[in-house]
Design a protein around this motif. Sequence first.
Motif, PDB file in Angstrom:
ATOM      1  N   HIS A 113       0.813  -1.227   0.000  1.00 22.41           N
ATOM      2  CA  HIS A 113       0.000   0.000   0.000  1.00 22.41           C
ATOM      3  C   HIS A 113       0.841   1.268   0.000  1.00 22.41           C
ATOM      4  CE1 HIS A 113      -3.158  -2.777   0.396  1.00 22.41           C
ATOM      5  NE2 HIS A 113      -2.932  -3.072   1.664  1.00 22.41           N
ATOM      6  N   ILE A 263      -7.989   1.070   0.764  1.00 20.15           N
ATOM      7  CA  ILE A 263      -7.020   1.241   1.852  1.00 20.15           C
ATOM      8  C   ILE A 263      -6.447   2.664   1.831  1.00 20.15           C
ATOM      9  CG2 ILE A 263      -4.775   0.474   2.750  1.00 20.15           C
ATOM     10  CD1 ILE A 263      -6.710  -1.718   3.162  1.00 20.15           C
ATOM     11  N   LEU A 264      -6.163   3.159   0.637  1.00 16.27           N
ATOM     12  CA  LEU A 264      -5.540   4.485   0.548  1.00 16.27           C
ATOM     13  C   LEU A 264      -6.563   5.606   0.708  1.00 16.27           C
ATOM     14  CD1 LEU A 264      -2.920   3.893  -2.286  1.00 16.27           C
ATOM     15  CD2 LEU A 264      -2.638   3.698   0.175  1.00 16.27           C
ATOM     16  N   GLY A 265      -7.853   5.280   0.510  1.00 13.31           N
ATOM     17  CA  GLY A 265      -8.926   6.236   0.783  1.00 13.31           C
ATOM     18  C   GLY A 265      -8.786   7.536   0.011  1.00 13.31           C
ATOM     19  N   VAL A 266      -9.123   8.642   0.667  1.00 11.39           N
ATOM     20  CA  VAL A 266      -9.103   9.952   0.006  1.00 11.39           C
ATOM     21  C   VAL A 266      -7.723  10.243  -0.589  1.00 11.39           C
ATOM     22  CG1 VAL A 266      -9.419  12.420   0.352  1.00 11.39           C
ATOM     23  CG2 VAL A 266     -10.811  10.803   1.624  1.00 11.39           C
ATOM     24  N   GLU A 267      -6.679   9.881   0.154  1.00 11.53           N
ATOM     25  CA  GLU A 267      -5.328  10.157  -0.331  1.00 11.53           C
ATOM     26  C   GLU A 267      -5.090   9.428  -1.654  1.00 11.53           C
ATOM     27  OE1 GLU A 267      -6.204   9.353   2.744  1.00 11.53           O
ATOM     28  OE2 GLU A 267      -4.921  10.297   4.260  1.00 11.53           O
TER      29      GLU A 267
ATOM     30  N   TYR B  66       8.923   0.180   3.463  1.00  9.57           N
ATOM     31  CA  TYR B  66       7.747   0.019   2.609  1.00  9.57           C
ATOM     32  C   TYR B  66       6.699  -0.869   3.282  1.00  9.57           C
ATOM     33  CZ  TYR B  66      10.621   1.987  -1.111  1.00  9.57           C
ATOM     34  OH  TYR B  66      11.415   2.808  -1.864  1.00  9.57           O
ATOM     35  N   GLU B  69       5.132   1.084   6.216  1.00  9.05           N
ATOM     36  CA  GLU B  69       4.216   2.141   5.769  1.00  9.05           C
ATOM     37  C   GLU B  69       2.918   1.548   5.261  1.00  9.05           C
ATOM     38  OE1 GLU B  69       7.453   5.561   4.421  1.00  9.05           O
ATOM     39  OE2 GLU B  69       6.420   4.390   2.884  1.00  9.05           O
ATOM     40  N   SER B  70       3.054   0.424   4.558  1.00 11.10           N
ATOM     41  CA  SER B  70       1.875  -0.245   4.024  1.00 11.10           C
ATOM     42  C   SER B  70       0.940  -0.661   5.168  1.00 11.10           C
ATOM     43  CB  SER B  70       2.328  -1.464   3.224  1.00 11.10           C
ATOM     44  OG  SER B  70       1.233  -2.111   2.664  1.00 11.10           O
ATOM     45  N   ALA B  71       1.523  -1.199   6.245  1.00  2.33           N
ATOM     46  CA  ALA B  71       0.717  -1.601   7.400  1.00  2.33           C
ATOM     47  C   ALA B  71       0.055  -0.380   8.045  1.00  2.33           C
ATOM     48  CB  ALA B  71       1.587  -2.331   8.417  1.00  2.33           C
ATOM     49  N   TRP B  73      -1.034   2.254   6.534  1.00  5.47           N
ATOM     50  CA  TRP B  73      -2.219   2.585   5.734  1.00  5.47           C
ATOM     51  C   TRP B  73      -3.404   1.722   6.147  1.00  5.47           C
ATOM     52  CZ3 TRP B  73      -3.138   6.775   3.225  1.00  5.47           C
ATOM     53  CH2 TRP B  73      -2.099   7.505   2.640  1.00  5.47           C
ATOM     54  N   SER B  74      -3.143   0.420   6.312  1.00  3.95           N
ATOM     55  CA  SER B  74      -4.233  -0.496   6.666  1.00  3.95           C
ATOM     56  C   SER B  74      -4.837  -0.108   8.007  1.00  3.95           C
ATOM     57  CB  SER B  74      -3.730  -1.937   6.739  1.00  3.95           C
ATOM     58  OG  SER B  74      -3.232  -2.326   5.491  1.00  3.95           O
ATOM     59  N   ARG B  77      -6.962   3.192   7.720  1.00  7.42           N
ATOM     60  CA  ARG B  77      -8.275   3.014   7.086  1.00  7.42           C
ATOM     61  C   ARG B  77      -9.206   2.207   7.988  1.00  7.42           C
ATOM     62  NH1 ARG B  77      -8.617   6.866   4.708  1.00  7.42           N
ATOM     63  NH2 ARG B  77      -6.575   6.485   3.811  1.00  7.42           N
ATOM     64  N   GLU B  80     -10.670   4.461  10.624  1.00  4.80           N
ATOM     65  CA  GLU B  80     -11.742   5.318  10.094  1.00  4.80           C
ATOM     66  C   GLU B  80     -13.028   4.517   9.943  1.00  4.80           C
ATOM     67  OE1 GLU B  80      -9.014   8.289   7.391  1.00  4.80           O
ATOM     68  OE2 GLU B  80     -10.639   7.163   6.446  1.00  4.80           O
TER      69      GLU B  80
END
Lengths: 301, 382
Positions: A113, A263-267, B66, B69-71, B73-74, B77, B80
């Motif tokens: 991601h 996962i990245l949503g709005v961004e 990498y 950072e990927s984790a 993001w998960s 989200r 939220e």
Amino acid sequence: MKLLDLNQVEISHSLAHQGLRFRIGPFSVSLHSTFSSVSDRIGFFYRDFLTVDDDQFIDFHIHIKKPDNLRHWIRPQSVFSFDGFVPFKPLPANQAFPIFEWGLNWCIATTAHQLLIIHAAVVEKNNHAIIMPGNPGAGKSTLCAALVCRGWRLLSDEMALITPNDLKIIPIPRPIGLKNESIGIMGNFGEKHEIGPSVMDTSKGTVAHMRPPTESVKQANTGVYPGTILFPTYSAGSGVELEEVGKAIALARMTEQSFNSHILGVEGIKVMERVVSRSSVFNLKYSNLDTAIARIDELIR
Amino acid sequence: MPEAPMTLTCLLTETLRNPALANRYSATEWDLLIRQARSARLLGYLAQSFLEQNGKQVNVPDYARYHLESAQWSVKRQNEALDWEFKLLKQVFRDDAIPIIALKGGAYVLADLPISRGRLFHDIDIMVPREAIEKVETRLQAHGWKTTHNNAYDQRYYRQWMHELPPMTHRERETVLDIHHSILPLTARIHPDAGKLIENATPDPENRGILWFAPEDMVLHSMTHLFHDGELENGLRDLVDIESLLSHFGKEEAFWSRLCERALILQLTRPLFYGLQYARLILGTHVPQETIETVAPWGPGRMVRKLMDLLFTEALLPAHHSCHSRTTGTARWLLFVRAHYLRMPLRLLLPHLIHKALIKDLDKEEELSNKFKQIFADQEKE
């Protein structure tokens, strides 16, 4: 060192023991498998790919193995696992190589991601990249394979990997997946390319793969900025029709094809918006590959 | 700080104890660290502690960054989405005076605790008073939630013995919701009073209509869940929760004596002992000397304690094959049996385990369930 510097015995031995370590686009993979079909096809399709030394970091530790039960005596199967985690049900053993390709897609789409990932083929010529997002059956892979046979550079036949900061598309040239009729069509299309053996009765029908061109693999470290977005549709008997697409619609359709916009949503949408706004966007309807390619060549002149 | 036993040679736990070690890791050590963290569902936590501004000042090479950072993001989200689910839940109960308590991961997110910035979870857990449970279920059904585990045996298992309903899922969003009315099964040996937990709960300062446990209760619940529930595959992740909650709340000196008082009131002195013991042993959590002395008599006898130290230090390693010794499976299995033994008296537990072992073939399920119904009916007559 490239995989072609190893002979088939060495490849099989690595796959069966310590794992065959090689680089696929921005990722490093360690693959374990005892299937001879996996070892044959890795040797064939990935011959131009660089090996990864033992002291380097590996992104994806992948095993394609036989299930730990008695079934392999009756109806042999293959199981994909990502470092011990099994995301899908086993498939018949003759799909051991395709399951590697599908499984690797899954690894990338669920763990990378740090990139915006769009379900699309990407090709490049004269430093102009064309992103071709595709619904299944739209003919994106066939068109991609055909363009590649006519000298376009392959960045990916399956996923556009976009760096959020600078919008550069990171190449990940891999074997191009062909389905059903397109296997025969591509077999008659060019000379330089090479298509591996067909695997029947998969969930996608008959599948085969085409080896990525040596030149494309060599340039796997050179990213390109998006130039054109093309939504292809194969329509039997039609001429070539190119029709401009509005940016808002393009953005919506790109988002639909994204593997990780949830996962990245709005961004993620903002990155996509920047990609769309700097690109020209068209629908392309075609039936004949040569005339379609001639029309696409005109686009970048 | 207690010395970890010799079996503790796992790179991830060593790194969690001492993050600065990572500054000297080679590429292959980073490789193993990322793999162990992913298996233990701690990649997000590692990202948080390495990458955030007031993080542990570790130089993370790009290839590992990498993945971290990927984790992140998960996690972002997920949090939220969770916030949104709780907004919708508040709507479901807007006309009722039922206290809805967010538990575990959901509570950490709503209360904006540091641990929530790196934690991944599957389900949403809530607690409601037992007397409101039917109303809660009906309301949720009217708002698109449906029950799972529709066979008679499982329904009975949950409704008669457990501290929760069978999980509900939302028809459209597919979110999974666990609805508890207590923190331990009705059949368990200890009975923390759920009413006392609810009374003591913290209201949401942002007025989203949801509550969560007071700090001490939150810690005790987390410990009870880990040391009495038997699911140890995510054990290290749960222990990291405990360590993070303790170091966050423990900054206030009065927290520690309140923690011990609440353990006495709620009958949760044993889980508190274990929680502090293994957070210290495995993760090097700081616990004041006074608290250590207070809880010492709440542990088991010397022999049992030695055995538990062996079992838990092994079973709480990451669920990655590089951390598995020949005895890891056995340790987890023994603790699984222990947890079930604590959850249910043997006369219920044995038939239940046999049932679960036999039910692999769904066709047989109904038939067997009827047989067991007969056995249980006979038992209840006795």
